[in-house]
Design a protein around this motif. Structure first.
Motif, PDB file in Angstrom:
ATOM      1  N   MET A 300      14.368  -2.981  19.841  1.00  0.00           N
ATOM      2  CA  MET A 300      14.692  -3.934  21.126  1.00  0.00           C
ATOM      3  C   MET A 300      14.403  -3.314  22.144  1.00  0.00           C
ATOM      4  SD  MET A 300      16.127  -6.732  20.312  1.00  0.00           S
ATOM      5  CE  MET A 300      16.324  -6.976  22.032  1.00  0.00           C
ATOM      6  N   THR A 301      14.556  -1.696  22.228  1.00  0.00           N
ATOM      7  CA  THR A 301      13.888  -1.159  23.482  1.00  0.00           C
ATOM      8  C   THR A 301      12.378  -1.230  23.651  1.00  0.00           C
ATOM      9  OG1 THR A 301      15.642   0.459  23.286  1.00  0.00           O
ATOM     10  CG2 THR A 301      13.648   0.971  24.527  1.00  0.00           C
ATOM     11  N   VAL A 302      11.712  -1.300  22.418  1.00  0.00           N
ATOM     12  CA  VAL A 302      10.228  -1.486  22.746  1.00  0.00           C
ATOM     13  C   VAL A 302       9.817  -2.827  22.685  1.00  0.00           C
ATOM     14  CG1 VAL A 302       8.092  -1.420  21.080  1.00  0.00           C
ATOM     15  CG2 VAL A 302       9.739   0.659  20.863  1.00  0.00           C
ATOM     16  N   PHE A 303      10.435  -3.740  22.211  1.00  0.00           N
ATOM     17  CA  PHE A 303      10.296  -5.017  22.200  1.00  0.00           C
ATOM     18  C   PHE A 303      10.339  -5.449  24.118  1.00  0.00           C
ATOM     19  CE2 PHE A 303      11.617  -9.622  22.809  1.00  0.00           C
ATOM     20  CZ  PHE A 303      10.382 -10.210  22.178  1.00  0.00           C
ATOM     21  N   LEU A 304      11.587  -4.999  24.422  1.00  0.00           N
ATOM     22  CA  LEU A 304      11.893  -5.390  25.893  1.00  0.00           C
ATOM     23  C   LEU A 304      11.193  -4.698  26.990  1.00  0.00           C
ATOM     24  CD1 LEU A 304      15.738  -5.527  25.480  1.00  0.00           C
ATOM     25  CD2 LEU A 304      14.172  -7.606  26.126  1.00  0.00           C
ATOM     26  N   TRP A 305      10.699  -3.609  26.637  1.00  0.00           N
ATOM     27  CA  TRP A 305       9.856  -2.586  27.667  1.00  0.00           C
ATOM     28  C   TRP A 305       8.405  -2.672  27.576  1.00  0.00           C
ATOM     29  CZ3 TRP A 305      12.400  -1.293  31.956  1.00  0.00           C
ATOM     30  CH2 TRP A 305      13.850  -1.228  31.958  1.00  0.00           C
ATOM     31  N   HIS A 306       7.814  -3.185  26.429  1.00  0.00           N
ATOM     32  CA  HIS A 306       6.324  -2.919  26.289  1.00  0.00           C
ATOM     33  C   HIS A 306       5.645  -3.682  27.507  1.00  0.00           C
ATOM     34  CE1 HIS A 306       6.787  -6.857  24.346  1.00  0.00           C
ATOM     35  NE2 HIS A 306       5.313  -7.065  24.597  1.00  0.00           N
ATOM     36  N   GLN A 307       6.099  -4.769  28.003  1.00  0.00           N
ATOM     37  CA  GLN A 307       5.344  -5.230  28.875  1.00  0.00           C
ATOM     38  C   GLN A 307       5.424  -4.377  30.438  1.00  0.00           C
ATOM     39  OE1 GLN A 307       3.178  -7.458  27.978  1.00  0.00           O
ATOM     40  NE2 GLN A 307       3.872  -9.531  28.041  1.00  0.00           N
ATOM     41  N   THR A 308       6.631  -3.906  30.247  1.00  0.00           N
ATOM     42  CA  THR A 308       6.771  -3.116  31.667  1.00  0.00           C
ATOM     43  C   THR A 308       6.004  -1.809  31.796  1.00  0.00           C
ATOM     44  OG1 THR A 308       9.073  -3.751  31.888  1.00  0.00           O
ATOM     45  CG2 THR A 308       8.469  -1.885  32.870  1.00  0.00           C
ATOM     46  N   ALA A 309       5.750  -1.499  30.515  1.00  0.00           N
ATOM     47  CA  ALA A 309       4.901   0.114  30.326  1.00  0.00           C
ATOM     48  C   ALA A 309       3.592  -0.618  30.621  1.00  0.00           C
ATOM     49  CB  ALA A 309       5.045   0.403  28.751  1.00  0.00           C
ATOM     50  N   MET A 310       3.022  -1.720  30.139  1.00  0.00           N
ATOM     51  CA  MET A 310       1.569  -2.245  30.542  1.00  0.00           C
ATOM     52  C   MET A 310       1.506  -2.338  32.148  1.00  0.00           C
ATOM     53  SD  MET A 310      -0.452  -5.523  29.627  1.00  0.00           S
ATOM     54  CE  MET A 310       0.566  -6.534  30.598  1.00  0.00           C
ATOM     55  N   MET A 311       2.638  -3.065  32.860  1.00  0.00           N
ATOM     56  CA  MET A 311       2.460  -3.162  34.199  1.00  0.00           C
ATOM     57  C   MET A 311       2.602  -1.771  35.010  1.00  0.00           C
ATOM     58  SD  MET A 311       4.532  -6.751  34.692  1.00  0.00           S
ATOM     59  CE  MET A 311       5.672  -6.621  33.646  1.00  0.00           C
ATOM     60  N   ALA A 312       3.404  -0.968  34.419  1.00  0.00           N
ATOM     61  CA  ALA A 312       3.536   0.517  35.041  1.00  0.00           C
ATOM     62  C   ALA A 312       2.058   1.198  35.287  1.00  0.00           C
ATOM     63  CB  ALA A 312       4.464   1.112  34.219  1.00  0.00           C
ATOM     64  N   VAL A 313       1.353   1.121  34.070  1.00  0.00           N
ATOM     65  CA  VAL A 313      -0.043   1.585  33.749  1.00  0.00           C
ATOM     66  C   VAL A 313      -0.866   0.912  35.031  1.00  0.00           C
ATOM     67  CG1 VAL A 313      -2.041   2.057  32.528  1.00  0.00           C
ATOM     68  CG2 VAL A 313       0.191   2.522  31.832  1.00  0.00           C
ATOM     69  N   SER A 314      -0.927  -0.209  35.240  1.00  0.00           N
ATOM     70  CA  SER A 314      -1.625  -1.156  36.020  1.00  0.00           C
ATOM     71  C   SER A 314      -1.228  -0.807  37.552  1.00  0.00           C
ATOM     72  CB  SER A 314      -1.293  -2.658  35.880  1.00  0.00           C
ATOM     73  OG  SER A 314      -1.709  -3.105  34.562  1.00  0.00           O
ATOM     74  N   ALA A 315       0.185  -0.579  37.998  1.00  0.00           N
ATOM     75  CA  ALA A 315       0.471   0.058  39.166  1.00  0.00           C
ATOM     76  C   ALA A 315       0.066   1.171  39.512  1.00  0.00           C
ATOM     77  CB  ALA A 315       1.838  -0.146  38.999  1.00  0.00           C
ATOM     78  N   LEU A 316      -0.033   2.191  38.444  1.00  0.00           N
ATOM     79  CA  LEU A 316      -0.503   3.676  38.778  1.00  0.00           C
ATOM     80  C   LEU A 316      -1.881   3.557  39.069  1.00  0.00           C
ATOM     81  CD1 LEU A 316       1.644   5.459  36.174  1.00  0.00           C
ATOM     82  CD2 LEU A 316       2.040   5.627  38.531  1.00  0.00           C
ATOM     83  N   GLY A 317      -2.581   2.827  38.273  1.00  0.00           N
ATOM     84  CA  GLY A 317      -4.043   2.519  38.375  1.00  0.00           C
ATOM     85  C   GLY A 317      -4.492   2.112  39.928  1.00  0.00           C
ATOM     86  N   LEU A 318      -3.851   0.988  40.189  1.00  0.00           N
ATOM     87  CA  LEU A 318      -4.084   0.726  41.620  1.00  0.00           C
ATOM     88  C   LEU A 318      -3.760   1.885  42.648  1.00  0.00           C
ATOM     89  CD1 LEU A 318      -2.416  -2.967  41.660  1.00  0.00           C
ATOM     90  CD2 LEU A 318      -4.795  -2.449  41.966  1.00  0.00           C
ATOM     91  N   LEU A 319      -2.757   2.506  42.373  1.00  0.00           N
ATOM     92  CA  LEU A 319      -2.538   3.676  43.416  1.00  0.00           C
ATOM     93  C   LEU A 319      -3.453   4.699  43.456  1.00  0.00           C
ATOM     94  CD1 LEU A 319       1.345   3.950  43.020  1.00  0.00           C
ATOM     95  CD2 LEU A 319       0.297   2.891  44.835  1.00  0.00           C
ATOM     96  N   ALA A 320      -4.086   4.721  42.034  1.00  0.00           N
ATOM     97  CA  ALA A 320      -5.099   5.865  42.002  1.00  0.00           C
ATOM     98  C   ALA A 320      -6.524   5.424  42.517  1.00  0.00           C
ATOM     99  CB  ALA A 320      -5.300   6.284  40.360  1.00  0.00           C
ATOM    100  N   GLY A 321      -6.717   4.256  42.929  1.00  0.00           N
ATOM    101  CA  GLY A 321      -7.756   3.694  43.518  1.00  0.00           C
ATOM    102  C   GLY A 321      -8.259   2.399  42.761  1.00  0.00           C
ATOM    103  N   GLY A 322      -7.750   1.812  42.143  1.00  0.00           N
ATOM    104  CA  GLY A 322      -8.228   0.682  41.456  1.00  0.00           C
ATOM    105  C   GLY A 322      -8.631  -0.394  42.344  1.00  0.00           C
TER     106      GLY A 322
END
Length: 376
Positions: A300-322
């Motif tokens: 359930m944890t994997v199911f509920l948080w996998h989209q959040t993990a993808m969005m977190a990487v996207s946010a970090l990528g923007l902060l890193a100069g995306g």
């Protein structure tokens, strides 16, 4: 490490069907990888919107055939719930107590997701983020909750589902599609299929728990018949080839489920039944079983948080100069696909962080759950 693997193996009751647990794990992995591969967050002029490579590259539809595994999850869910209900009845446990315990396992992790995303969305709005951006992110983060509502409703109906032949809800799906798609009926009627469509694999699993799982001959009939019916519906009746929703498409096979999605799910259930034997043999090895058990522990944890993990990487990528290729760019070519594949390990790493942080909400305090996952 070997001692840990042996302890997990020794703690597993001999009556536990490891093959069923493996099917659940494969279904969860399919959902996660499917979302990561067919969902893109495109950054354009300060706005974030969701897009799909299947819209730009329909030839990638076979990816959805491999990774849209919800039918297998409902099949396993029906089988496990029916077995659990039968055990509860044998122990004279009231239905209401059994149902409360099962629903608690489903919804206990949801509180953490809602709390975190309430804060995130509030911060985004307060910082001036546009409605389109907030809606896109919130929808991705919270969309898994629709699945839990449907699964909870079917769980409550387990005693009836175990006595229901799957052909009955399949007929309902066909009639609904004929009316709404073939005769111009109201589009809202399609939402009947949200319950009826997923009841088909759920009832197949629940009936299997009560009467014995179908044998190899029936499994081949499900696989071959389901695949042939799906191909006919796609080629002759105009159903979409993609087994997931595609933004901008006139008809979605999942929103709500169509007859093509249900027949495809029956084919998947046939394939799952054929895999049970090899999986059971493979999982006699402690290392293989430990991997499956630990994933089930966090399902359930994997199911509920996998989209959040993808969005977190996207946010970090923007902060890193995306914006960065495969992360923030339109999914309109092979270059995007190649770049997205390179991001998958980072998505998985962030998901492991989420798992470590939020798994306690799923495990509860039962000793058995440490090893055997969120569903008995």
């Amino acid at each position: 490490m070997r001692d840990v693997l042996l302890r997990i193996d020794a703690a597993t009751p001999a009556t536990r069907d490891r093959g069923i647990d493996a099917l659940r794990a494969l279904a969860i992995l399919g959902v996660v990888l499917g979302h990561w591969l067919v969902t893109a967050l495109v950054v354009d002029s300060g706005t974030v919107r969701a897009a799909s490579p299947l819209h730009h590259m329909p030839a990638l539809a076979p990816v959805s055939w491999a990774l849209q595994t919800l039918a297998v999850f409902f099949f396993v869910g029906g089988y496990v719930a029916a077995r659990g209900h039968a055990s509860a009845r044998a122990a004279r446990t009231p239905y209401a107590r059994w149902l409360r315990a099962r629903l608690a396992r489903l919804f206990r992790p949801v509180a953490a997701v809602l709390a975190v995303w309430a804060v995130v969305l509030g911060v985004l709005l307060a910082s001036g983020a546009g409605y389109v951006t907030v809606r896109a992110l919130g929808k991705l983060a919270l969309s898994p909750l629709w699945f839990l509502l449907v699964f909870a409703a079917l769980t409550a109906a387990t005693p009836a589902a175990a006595r229901l032949h799957p052909l009955w809800p399949l007929a309902v799906v066909g009639c609904v599609d004929l009316w709404r798609l073939g005769s111009g009926g109201p589009a809202a009627l399609g939402w009947v299929n949200v319950a009826a469509g997923w009841l088909v694999p759920y009832a197949l699993g629940a009936r299997g728990a009560r009467r014995g799982l179908p044998g190899r001959r029936t499994a081949w009939v499900l696989l071959g018949g389901g695949a042939a019916a799906t191909a006919g519906l796609v080629l002759a009746a105009g159903y979409p080839a993609a087994m997931v929703g595609v933004p901008g498409a006139a008809v979605s096979n999942l929103g709500p489920p169509t007859l093509a999605a249900v027949t495809f799910g029956l084919a998947q259930c046939g394939a799952a039944l054929l895999l049970l034997g090899p999986l059971r043999r493979a999982l006699r090895r402690p290392a293989a079983w430990a991997a499956v058990a630990l994933l089930n522990l966090s399902a359930m944890t994997v199911f509920l948080w996998h989209q959040t993990a993808m969005m977190a990487v996207s946010a970090l990528g923007l902060l890193a100069g995306g914006p960065l290729p495969g992360l923030h760019t339109p999914p309109d070519g092979g270059g995007w696909v190649a770049a997205r594949l390179l991001w998958l390990p980072l998505f998985a790493a962030v998901l492991l962080v989420c798992r470590a942080a939020f798994q306690p909400y799923e495990r509860g305090r039962t000793r058995q759950a440490r090893y055997l996952g969120w569903v008995k």
